[in-house]
Design a protein around this motif. Structure first.
Motif, mmCIF file in Angstrom:
data_model
loop_
_atom_site.group_PDB
_atom_site.id
_atom_site.type_symbol
_atom_site.label_atom_id
_atom_site.label_comp_id
_atom_site.label_asym_id
_atom_site.label_seq_id
_atom_site.Cartn_x
_atom_site.Cartn_y
_atom_site.Cartn_z
ATOM 1 N N ALA A 110 -46.904 19.853 -33.979
ATOM 2 C CA ALA A 110 -45.702 20.502 -33.905
ATOM 3 C C ALA A 110 -45.377 19.790 -32.824
ATOM 4 C CB ALA A 110 -45.386 22.183 -33.523
ATOM 5 N N TYR A 111 -45.983 19.839 -31.502
ATOM 6 C CA TYR A 111 -45.454 19.574 -29.962
ATOM 7 C C TYR A 111 -46.011 18.370 -29.889
ATOM 8 C CZ TYR A 111 -45.863 24.196 -26.936
ATOM 9 O OH TYR A 111 -45.911 24.858 -27.029
ATOM 10 N N ARG A 112 -46.699 17.433 -30.429
ATOM 11 C CA ARG A 112 -46.618 15.738 -30.710
ATOM 12 C C ARG A 112 -45.700 15.319 -31.550
ATOM 13 N NH1 ARG A 112 -53.491 14.129 -31.270
ATOM 14 N NH2 ARG A 112 -53.813 15.372 -29.573
ATOM 15 N N ARG A 113 -45.112 16.266 -32.461
ATOM 16 C CA ARG A 113 -43.991 15.550 -32.806
ATOM 17 C C ARG A 113 -42.209 15.956 -32.385
ATOM 18 N NH1 ARG A 113 -45.774 18.723 -37.465
ATOM 19 N NH2 ARG A 113 -44.544 19.981 -37.350
ATOM 20 N N ALA A 114 -43.176 17.571 -31.721
ATOM 21 C CA ALA A 114 -41.010 17.079 -30.789
ATOM 22 C C ALA A 114 -41.436 16.429 -29.658
ATOM 23 C CB ALA A 114 -41.804 18.708 -29.712
ATOM 24 N N TRP A 115 -42.328 15.421 -28.864
ATOM 25 C CA TRP A 115 -42.064 14.634 -28.131
ATOM 26 C C TRP A 115 -42.247 13.863 -28.562
ATOM 27 C CZ3 TRP A 115 -42.216 14.374 -23.278
ATOM 28 C CH2 TRP A 115 -42.881 13.183 -22.343
ATOM 29 N N ARG A 116 -42.925 12.938 -29.996
ATOM 30 C CA ARG A 116 -42.505 11.928 -30.058
ATOM 31 C C ARG A 116 -40.609 11.440 -30.355
ATOM 32 N NH1 ARG A 116 -45.689 11.976 -34.225
ATOM 33 N NH2 ARG A 116 -43.760 12.080 -35.483
ATOM 34 N N LEU A 117 -40.360 12.445 -31.290
ATOM 35 C CA LEU A 117 -38.998 12.502 -32.122
ATOM 36 C C LEU A 117 -38.178 13.058 -30.859
ATOM 37 C CD1 LEU A 117 -39.973 14.240 -35.957
ATOM 38 C CD2 LEU A 117 -39.977 11.452 -34.542
#
Length: 409
Positions: A110-117
């Motif tokens: 979830a954190y990685r998606r938040a950073w990427r998107l």
């Protein structure tokens, strides 16, 4: 900030740079010589500062692109600027492991998606020192997705800025003083998502074709545990003589298609009662002979996917209940059902919080307030009772309450 001696002897102001030297030096002094001397001195200083090499490389790259004739060496080489010119993206890449330390795999994802998107496209290129609450709020307003996904992005941002404060790169974490979003939480009224006794009975009847899945649904309804916590229960966690379940672990995805036993969401061990409605289901589970209490047919742990397939959840849930908000019944609503039932029995919020494992009492208090549905039903019941007391002649009871045949709203 006190101006360092290596700037005092070249300018009366820290902001002077090579471009300023061109305008203030006498024509008799070769400008190329002055600029070269300033460049050499400032570049040497930059290499001694934190992140100075990055600042220097970026400045030279801008000069090569023709964005400026000569970088403003004095400004770039000031200690304050060299430290704080680090962008959010640069700092995150250096410290990503720290932001993910101790998180379960689905939280990391979830954190990685938040950073990427969200974070990288909107704030990644912003220097840390320029990340004030207004800048962050403007970025948040442009993020798409549900409130929960935006909250993931803010949580990650706050973690990164906490580390930047720890590294003395910024004085405070601007994300902590961000104005509250006006978006409403999805479960702002969890009481309205609770099932009635009749709806619970219907759910268990419709899923009786799969005893293991049916038992898991009953366990969720009569313990209020999260699904991962329920499937993590072992028989040694039950003290049936005292009527206590000790919740020590939860099963969470490990990112590779398997479930792993981890600490609970709050990280704390807690106890919940074994209520009488639960005992028949425990007796049936014991006959299966598996070390875990609530399992699949072969004794393996359940997750939302295989439980939904086992009981044909997506085909059955609309036959159990439909909600006015248009969102279908979820497994988590069975937790709302249990906690709402306890609140209606008058369990104090402090005790309810401990049983639920809520980190904040504010979350628990949502169950102690009347839902909009309950309020409407209470008013309807009162009005219907008073209306039945109205007779053709009015009647003493109706008159005392202000109701007659001619009463109107």
């Amino acid at each position: 900030m006190t101006m360092p001696s290596w700037l005092k002897d070249t300018s009366s102001r820290a902001s002077i740079g090579a471009s300023s030297w061109r305008s203030v030096m006498p024509d008799s002094v070769p400008r190329r010589t002055v600029i070269g001397s300033v460049r050499e001195r400032y570049q040497k200083r930059l290499h001694t500062l934190p992140h100075g090499s990055t600042v220097l490389a970026n400045a030279n790259a801008d000069a090569r692109k023709g964005e400026q004739m000569e970088p403003d060496w004095a400004t770039l080489a000031s200690p304050h600027r060299a430290v704080t010119a680090t962008t959010l993206a640069e700092f995150y890449e250096l410290n990503r492991a720290l932001t993910e330390d101790g998180l379960v795999s689905n939280a990391v994802a979830a954190y990685r998606r938040a950073w990427r998107l969200r974070l990288d496209p909107s704030l990644g290129s912003v220097p840390l020192i320029d990340l004030d609450p207004l800048t962050i709020a403007r970025a948040r307003a442009l993020w798409d997705g549900k409130p929960s996904t935006k909250q993931d992005a803010l949580a990650l941002l706050s973690k990164v800025l906490d580390l930047a404060v720890l590294a003395n790169l910024i004085p405070t974490n601007a994300a902590r003083s961000l104005p509250r979003s006006r978006h409403k939480a999805e479960d702002a009224d969890p009481v309205a998502r609770a099932l009635s006794d009749r709806q619970v009975a219907r759910m268990l009847e419709l899923t009786s074709f799969h005893p293991f899945g049916q038992r898991a649904l009953a366990g969720l309804t009569f313990t209020g545990l999260r699904l991962g916590e329920l499937t993590g229960l072992r028989w040694e966690d039950l003290d049936e003589e005292r009527g206590i379940i000790t919740v020590r672990r939860t099963f969470s995805p490990n990112g590779h298609g398997k479930l792993e036993a981890r600490a609970t969401k709050s990280g704390r061990i807690r106890s919940v009662p074994i209520i009488e409605d639960l005992r028949p289901w425990l007796d049936a589970a014991r006959e299966a002979g598996f070390p875990f209490v609530f399992t699949g047919v072969r004794g393996g742990p359940l997750d939302s996917g295989n439980l939904a397939r086992a009981v044909k959840w997506f085909a059955l849930r609309d036959r159990i209940v439909t909600f006015s908000d248009g969102r279908p019944l979820r497994f988590h609503d069975l937790r709302h059902t249990y906690l709402t039932r306890l609140a209606r029995l008058g369990i104090p919020p402090a005790q309810l919080q401990r049983i639920a494992g809520h980190a904040s009492i504010t979350t628990t208090e949502l169950y102690t307030r009347s839902s909009s549905i309950e309020a409407a039903l209470a008013v309807k019941q009162t009005v219907d009772r008073l209306s039945r007391e109205v007779t053709l002649g009015g009647g003493e009871s109706a008159a005392n309450n202000g109701f007659t045949r001619d009463s109107s709203w």
